[in-house]
Design a protein around this motif. Structure first.
Motif, PDB file in Angstrom:
ATOM      1  N   TYR A 183       0.833  -1.157   0.290  1.00 26.72           N
ATOM      2  CA  TYR A 183      -0.056   0.041   0.089  1.00 26.72           C
ATOM      3  C   TYR A 183       0.894   1.101  -0.115  1.00 26.72           C
ATOM      4  CZ  TYR A 183      -4.307   2.618   1.219  1.00 26.72           C
ATOM      5  OH  TYR A 183      -5.244   3.566   1.113  1.00 26.72           O
ATOM      6  N   VAL A 184       1.012   1.973  -1.128  1.00 23.04           N
ATOM      7  CA  VAL A 184       1.379   3.243  -1.103  1.00 23.04           C
ATOM      8  C   VAL A 184       0.404   4.393  -0.907  1.00 23.04           C
ATOM      9  CG1 VAL A 184       3.037   4.920  -2.454  1.00 23.04           C
ATOM     10  CG2 VAL A 184       3.103   2.401  -2.824  1.00 23.04           C
ATOM     11  N   PHE A 185       0.579   4.893   0.421  1.00 26.90           N
ATOM     12  CA  PHE A 185       0.034   6.021   0.656  1.00 26.90           C
ATOM     13  C   PHE A 185       0.077   7.378   0.077  1.00 26.90           C
ATOM     14  CE2 PHE A 185       0.110   3.146   4.186  1.00 26.90           C
ATOM     15  CZ  PHE A 185      -1.359   2.913   4.458  1.00 26.90           C
ATOM     16  N   LEU A 191      -5.499   1.600  -8.284  1.00 24.97           N
ATOM     17  CA  LEU A 191      -5.136   3.095  -8.343  1.00 24.97           C
ATOM     18  C   LEU A 191      -6.518   3.736  -7.861  1.00 24.97           C
ATOM     19  CD1 LEU A 191      -3.371   5.239  -9.297  1.00 24.97           C
ATOM     20  CD2 LEU A 191      -4.464   5.221 -11.521  1.00 24.97           C
ATOM     21  N   ILE A 192      -6.221   4.521  -6.879  1.00 27.79           N
ATOM     22  CA  ILE A 192      -7.067   5.429  -6.388  1.00 27.79           C
ATOM     23  C   ILE A 192      -6.790   6.781  -7.115  1.00 27.79           C
ATOM     24  CG2 ILE A 192      -7.990   6.707  -4.351  1.00 27.79           C
ATOM     25  CD1 ILE A 192      -7.641   4.470  -2.648  1.00 27.79           C
ATOM     26  N   THR A 193      -7.619   7.486  -7.568  1.00 26.12           N
ATOM     27  CA  THR A 193      -7.311   8.774  -8.244  1.00 26.12           C
ATOM     28  C   THR A 193      -8.534   9.808  -8.541  1.00 26.12           C
ATOM     29  OG1 THR A 193      -6.005   9.732  -9.959  1.00 26.12           O
ATOM     30  CG2 THR A 193      -7.193   7.829 -10.516  1.00 26.12           C
ATOM     31  N   ALA A 200       2.286  -8.852  -4.488  1.00 28.11           N
ATOM     32  CA  ALA A 200       1.531  -9.187  -5.815  1.00 28.11           C
ATOM     33  C   ALA A 200       0.273  -8.245  -6.322  1.00 28.11           C
ATOM     34  CB  ALA A 200       0.816 -10.492  -5.794  1.00 28.11           C
ATOM     35  N   ILE A 201      -0.087  -7.515  -5.162  1.00 29.11           N
ATOM     36  CA  ILE A 201      -0.862  -6.713  -5.358  1.00 29.11           C
ATOM     37  C   ILE A 201      -0.557  -5.292  -4.822  1.00 29.11           C
ATOM     38  CG2 ILE A 201      -3.452  -5.728  -4.706  1.00 29.11           C
ATOM     39  CD1 ILE A 201      -3.917  -8.882  -4.352  1.00 29.11           C
ATOM     40  N   LEU A 202      -0.731  -4.208  -5.553  1.00 29.41           N
ATOM     41  CA  LEU A 202      -0.116  -2.876  -5.326  1.00 29.41           C
ATOM     42  C   LEU A 202      -1.320  -1.620  -5.340  1.00 29.41           C
ATOM     43  CD1 LEU A 202       2.342  -1.141  -4.549  1.00 29.41           C
ATOM     44  CD2 LEU A 202       2.654  -0.777  -7.141  1.00 29.41           C
ATOM     45  N   ILE A 203      -1.426  -1.134  -4.156  1.00 26.75           N
ATOM     46  CA  ILE A 203      -2.383  -0.257  -3.941  1.00 26.75           C
ATOM     47  C   ILE A 203      -1.519   1.255  -4.024  1.00 26.75           C
ATOM     48  CG2 ILE A 203      -4.116   0.955  -2.427  1.00 26.75           C
ATOM     49  CD1 ILE A 203      -4.806  -2.058  -1.288  1.00 26.75           C
ATOM     50  N   LEU A 204      -2.113   2.193  -4.798  1.00 26.45           N
ATOM     51  CA  LEU A 204      -1.553   3.562  -4.783  1.00 26.45           C
ATOM     52  C   LEU A 204      -2.617   4.467  -4.719  1.00 26.45           C
ATOM     53  CD1 LEU A 204      -0.063   2.029  -8.042  1.00 26.45           C
ATOM     54  CD2 LEU A 204       1.480   3.374  -6.578  1.00 26.45           C
ATOM     55  N   ASP A 205      -2.385   5.272  -3.642  1.00 24.05           N
ATOM     56  CA  ASP A 205      -3.530   6.429  -3.256  1.00 24.05           C
ATOM     57  C   ASP A 205      -3.134   7.811  -3.604  1.00 24.05           C
ATOM     58  OD1 ASP A 205      -5.484   7.698  -2.177  1.00 24.05           O
ATOM     59  OD2 ASP A 205      -5.208   7.217  -0.098  1.00 24.05           O
ATOM     60  N   GLN A 213      11.901  12.048  -7.392  1.00 18.41           N
ATOM     61  CA  GLN A 213      12.702  10.834  -7.097  1.00 18.41           C
ATOM     62  C   GLN A 213      12.220  10.387  -5.728  1.00 18.41           C
ATOM     63  OE1 GLN A 213      16.437  13.198  -7.669  1.00 18.41           O
ATOM     64  NE2 GLN A 213      16.907  11.966  -9.395  1.00 18.41           N
ATOM     65  N   MET A 214      12.120  11.309  -4.569  1.00 16.60           N
ATOM     66  CA  MET A 214      11.532  10.897  -3.344  1.00 16.60           C
ATOM     67  C   MET A 214      10.399   9.970  -3.330  1.00 16.60           C
ATOM     68  SD  MET A 214      12.418  14.257  -1.186  1.00 16.60           S
ATOM     69  CE  MET A 214      11.813  13.928   0.265  1.00 16.60           C
ATOM     70  N   ARG A 215       9.277  10.342  -4.264  1.00 14.14           N
ATOM     71  CA  ARG A 215       8.324   9.602  -4.317  1.00 14.14           C
ATOM     72  C   ARG A 215       8.532   8.228  -4.584  1.00 14.14           C
ATOM     73  NH1 ARG A 215       2.827  11.725  -5.317  1.00 14.14           N
ATOM     74  NH2 ARG A 215       3.700  13.341  -4.169  1.00 14.14           N
ATOM     75  N   ARG A 216       9.379   8.075  -5.535  1.00 11.58           N
ATOM     76  CA  ARG A 216       9.995   6.604  -6.362  1.00 11.58           C
ATOM     77  C   ARG A 216      10.614   5.810  -5.234  1.00 11.58           C
ATOM     78  NH1 ARG A 216      12.166   7.736 -12.175  1.00 11.58           N
ATOM     79  NH2 ARG A 216      12.475   9.926 -11.670  1.00 11.58           N
ATOM     80  N   VAL A 217      11.397   6.731  -4.291  1.00 15.66           N
ATOM     81  CA  VAL A 217      11.929   5.898  -3.189  1.00 15.66           C
ATOM     82  C   VAL A 217      11.339   5.218  -2.407  1.00 15.66           C
ATOM     83  CG1 VAL A 217      13.631   6.093  -1.391  1.00 15.66           C
ATOM     84  CG2 VAL A 217      14.406   7.165  -3.709  1.00 15.66           C
ATOM     85  N   ALA A 218      10.240   5.995  -1.956  1.00 19.62           N
ATOM     86  CA  ALA A 218       9.080   5.650  -1.174  1.00 19.62           C
ATOM     87  C   ALA A 218       8.379   4.446  -1.734  1.00 19.62           C
ATOM     88  CB  ALA A 218       8.121   6.783  -0.868  1.00 19.62           C
ATOM     89  N   ILE A 219       8.099   4.621  -3.114  1.00 17.86           N
ATOM     90  CA  ILE A 219       7.374   3.305  -3.779  1.00 17.86           C
ATOM     91  C   ILE A 219       8.276   2.252  -3.805  1.00 17.86           C
ATOM     92  CG2 ILE A 219       6.241   2.642  -5.781  1.00 17.86           C
ATOM     93  CD1 ILE A 219       5.351   5.390  -6.071  1.00 17.86           C
ATOM     94  N   ALA A 220       9.536   2.318  -3.820  1.00 18.90           N
ATOM     95  CA  ALA A 220      10.544   1.177  -4.070  1.00 18.90           C
ATOM     96  C   ALA A 220      10.496   0.535  -2.551  1.00 18.90           C
ATOM     97  CB  ALA A 220      11.955   1.683  -4.405  1.00 18.90           C
ATOM     98  N   GLY A 221      10.346   1.221  -1.567  1.00 18.42           N
ATOM     99  CA  GLY A 221      10.248   0.643  -0.404  1.00 18.42           C
ATOM    100  C   GLY A 221       9.012  -0.488   0.053  1.00 18.42           C
ATOM    101  N   VAL A 222       8.155  -0.149  -0.878  1.00 16.19           N
ATOM    102  CA  VAL A 222       6.893  -1.115  -0.805  1.00 16.19           C
ATOM    103  C   VAL A 222       7.189  -2.146  -1.913  1.00 16.19           C
ATOM    104  CG1 VAL A 222       4.480  -1.282  -1.328  1.00 16.19           C
ATOM    105  CG2 VAL A 222       5.417   0.768  -0.243  1.00 16.19           C
TER     106      VAL A 222
END
Length: 287
Positions: A90-92, A201-203, A166-171, A151-160
């Motif tokens: 889950y990427v908040f 994808l929540i958007t 198998a399932i990625l939630i992005l808010d 880049q910071m956003r992508r680092v945070a997503i990389a941590g997830v």
């Protein structure tokens, strides 16, 4: 390894506040493994509650949620919720606000390390996660706070992603990003989907939903109003108005062209629409 599907059966959820409000009411939904699903609706429609249930952050008041072989309900234990979360990342919104380590590598390694993985497996997971989000390996020794916002956003997503869900939630993953960073991030997410990751994808960005999603889930006041391909969802302007949704730019321009006497095939993509217009104009020049 079989990718887990998601099955939501008659799920309701109420927050135990003074209003005891019903955030979700008898939601039924099946999401196939490998889907790219846009979850849309006005603020307070139940989007975040729905994905919090899928991630095992909360238990349903009624009904059950199955992710793969894991089924959770109102009486499920913390251990059962934990088992469900092993499938889901889950990427908040604004995940970069959760960065904390002195360098990028340590930050991305935090999740896999807590899962008890070996040092070699954690190192490989960090390497793979950086590749997945399109960041160079040379950033591993840099402070995440010295990077650009994208880049910071992508680092945070990389941590997830390092935990290989198998399932990625992005808010709202592109909130606050400029156009270039938004394009890069959405391209990286599309790449993950192409590799078999199920994307939720929540958007509020209907253009993103139209371009990338193969299914759209429309929520309104805790009810699942419709789940259908974007071509179906965005074909009815009255439906969009009733559910507080904007029309994607490509669809809106196509309608305007039609009213002006220029009829083109329906499309969800601005690029495809532009290509159709170029083809039409070239045809007229030949004539």
């Amino acid at each position: 390894m079989v990718k887990p599907a998601i099955e939501i059966k008659d799920v309701s959820f109420s927050y135990s506040d003074f209003s005891t409000r019903q955030a979700l009411d008898q939601v039924k939904l099946t999401i196939k493994a490998g889907s790219y699903v846009g979850i849309v609706g006005h603020t307070g429609s139940g989007k975040s509650t729905l994905v919090s249930l899928i991630d095992g952050l909360i238990r349903p008041t009624k009904g059950t949620i199955r992710v793969g072989s894991v089924v959770v309900g109102a009486s499920s234990s913390a251990q059962e919720l934990s088992r469900l979360r092993r499938h889901v990342g889950y990427v908040f919104q604004f995940p970069e606000q959760q960065l904390f380590a002195e360098n990028v590598e340590t930050d991305i390694a935090f999740g896999p390390t807590n899962l008890g993985w070996s040092a070699a497996k954690v190192k490989q997971a960090v390497h793979d996660a950086l590749d997945l989000v399109g960041l160079p390996q040379t950033l591993k020794s840099r402070s995440p706070f010295s990077l650009s916002g994208g880049q910071m956003r992508r680092v945070a997503i990389a941590g997830v992603l390092a935990m290989r869900p198998a399932i990625l939630i992005l808010d709202e993953p592109t909130a606050g990003l400029d156009a270039m960073a938004t394009h890069q991030l959405m391209t990286n997410i599309a790449h993950l989907h192409a590799q078999g990751t199920t994307i939720l994808l929540i958007t509020h960005q209907m253009d993103q939903v139209a371009q990338y999603a193969d299914q759209v889930v429309v929520m309104n006041h805790g009810h699942l109003v419709k789940a259908a391909p974007p071509q179906v969802i965005f074909a009815d302007p009255n439906f969009l108005v009733a559910n507080h949704l904007n029309m994607p730019a490509a669809v809106q321009i196509n309608h305007q062209l039609g009213r002006a006497g220029v009829t083109l095939p329906p499309t969800m993509s601005m690029t495809a629409l532009a290509d159709q217009l170029v083809t039409r104009l070239r045809g007229r020049q030949i004539e």
